[in-house]
Design an enzyme around this catalytic site. Structure first.
Site, short mmCIF file in Angstrom:
data_model
loop_
_atom_site.label_atom_id
_atom_site.label_comp_id
_atom_site.label_asym_id
_atom_site.label_seq_id
_atom_site.Cartn_x
_atom_site.Cartn_y
_atom_site.Cartn_z
N ILE A 97 0.96 -1.20 -0.08
CA ILE A 97 0.06 -0.21 -0.08
C ILE A 97 1.01 1.09 0.20
O ILE A 97 1.75 1.27 1.10
CB ILE A 97 -1.07 0.02 1.02
N TYR A 98 0.85 1.79 -1.16
CA TYR A 98 1.63 3.24 -1.15
C TYR A 98 0.88 4.40 -1.68
O TYR A 98 0.01 4.12 -2.56
CB TYR A 98 2.73 2.83 -2.02
N GLY A 109 -4.61 5.72 1.96
CA GLY A 109 -4.32 4.54 2.64
C GLY A 109 -5.04 3.75 3.13
O GLY A 109 -5.31 2.69 3.07
N ASN A 136 9.77 2.00 9.62
CA ASN A 136 8.74 2.75 8.99
C ASN A 136 7.67 2.87 9.94
O ASN A 136 6.47 2.02 10.03
CB ASN A 136 8.26 1.91 7.81
N TYR A 143 -0.82 0.54 10.43
CA TYR A 143 -1.41 -0.91 10.55
C TYR A 143 -1.94 -1.37 12.09
O TYR A 143 -2.90 -2.22 12.40
CB TYR A 143 -0.50 -1.95 10.44
N LYS A 145 -3.21 0.84 14.33
CA LYS A 145 -4.45 1.34 14.38
C LYS A 145 -5.60 0.62 13.77
O LYS A 145 -6.67 0.68 14.29
CB LYS A 145 -4.46 2.89 14.09
#
Length: 175
Positions: A97-98, A109, A136, A143, A145
């Site tokens: 996912i970018y 996102g 990161n 993730y 969250k």
């Protein structure tokens, strides 16, 4: 109000996929590695041959996030044997996912993640998993969250640099 669209793509979108893939990866990681390692990775991971094979793989799917027909992010999910590590029939891997930096914090996102979650629920898999570079922090927080928990680590090669990814999973169904 921002309106974003999420659409599945195919091999006919190879060039814009290369562009968004290279741009977002470079912006996300170029400050933490050498130019040489970035070039090695980008030239391999986003080569026409590699991406064409991934786009043609029936166990992988790519989705673009667009705004006003401009590609601003993307998602790649893998099933079964296309998964990079676990290859469990009862799981879906979010490989990528970018989102372009200008769209960070604008829910793009989250929308891509929700698309992956909908795919996993449609497939009735037990869990979604992914790997995130241990440094990161923004992605790790995102993730966490969304309910992911760490369960292992693995090595990700960025050129000649061995980096540690934290593997995370989100349980969906109990078998």
């Amino acid at each position: 109000m921002n309106s974003f669209e999420i659409t599945k793509i195919g091999v006919e979108q190879l060039v814009p996929l290369q562009e968004i893939g290279r741009t977002t990866f470079l912006h996300t990681f170029s400050s933490t590695d050498t130019e040489e390692n970035m070039d090695i990775y980008l030239n391999h991971a986003f080569s026409a041959e590699k991406l064409t094979a991934e786009l043609e793989n029936p166990n992988s799917e790519f989705y673009f996030a667009t705004q006003n027909e401009v590609v601003i992010g993307y998602l790649k999910v893998n099933f079964g044997a296309a998964q990079t590590e676990i290859q469990d029939a009862n799981s879906v891997e979010i490989e990528r996912i970018y989102v372009l930096q200008d769209y960070h914090g604008k829910q793009v996102g989250q929308l891509l993640f929700e698309k992956a979650l909908a795919i996993a629920k449609q497939k009735k898999v037990d869990f979604i998993w992914l790997g995130v570079w241990e440094e990161n922090y923004r992605a790790l927080a995102f993730y966490e969250k969304n309910g992911f928990v760490p369960f292992d680590t693995h090595v990700f090669m960025l050129g000649s640099d061995a980096q540690t990814d934290i593997m995370m999973k989100l349980l969906l169904y109990l078998s």
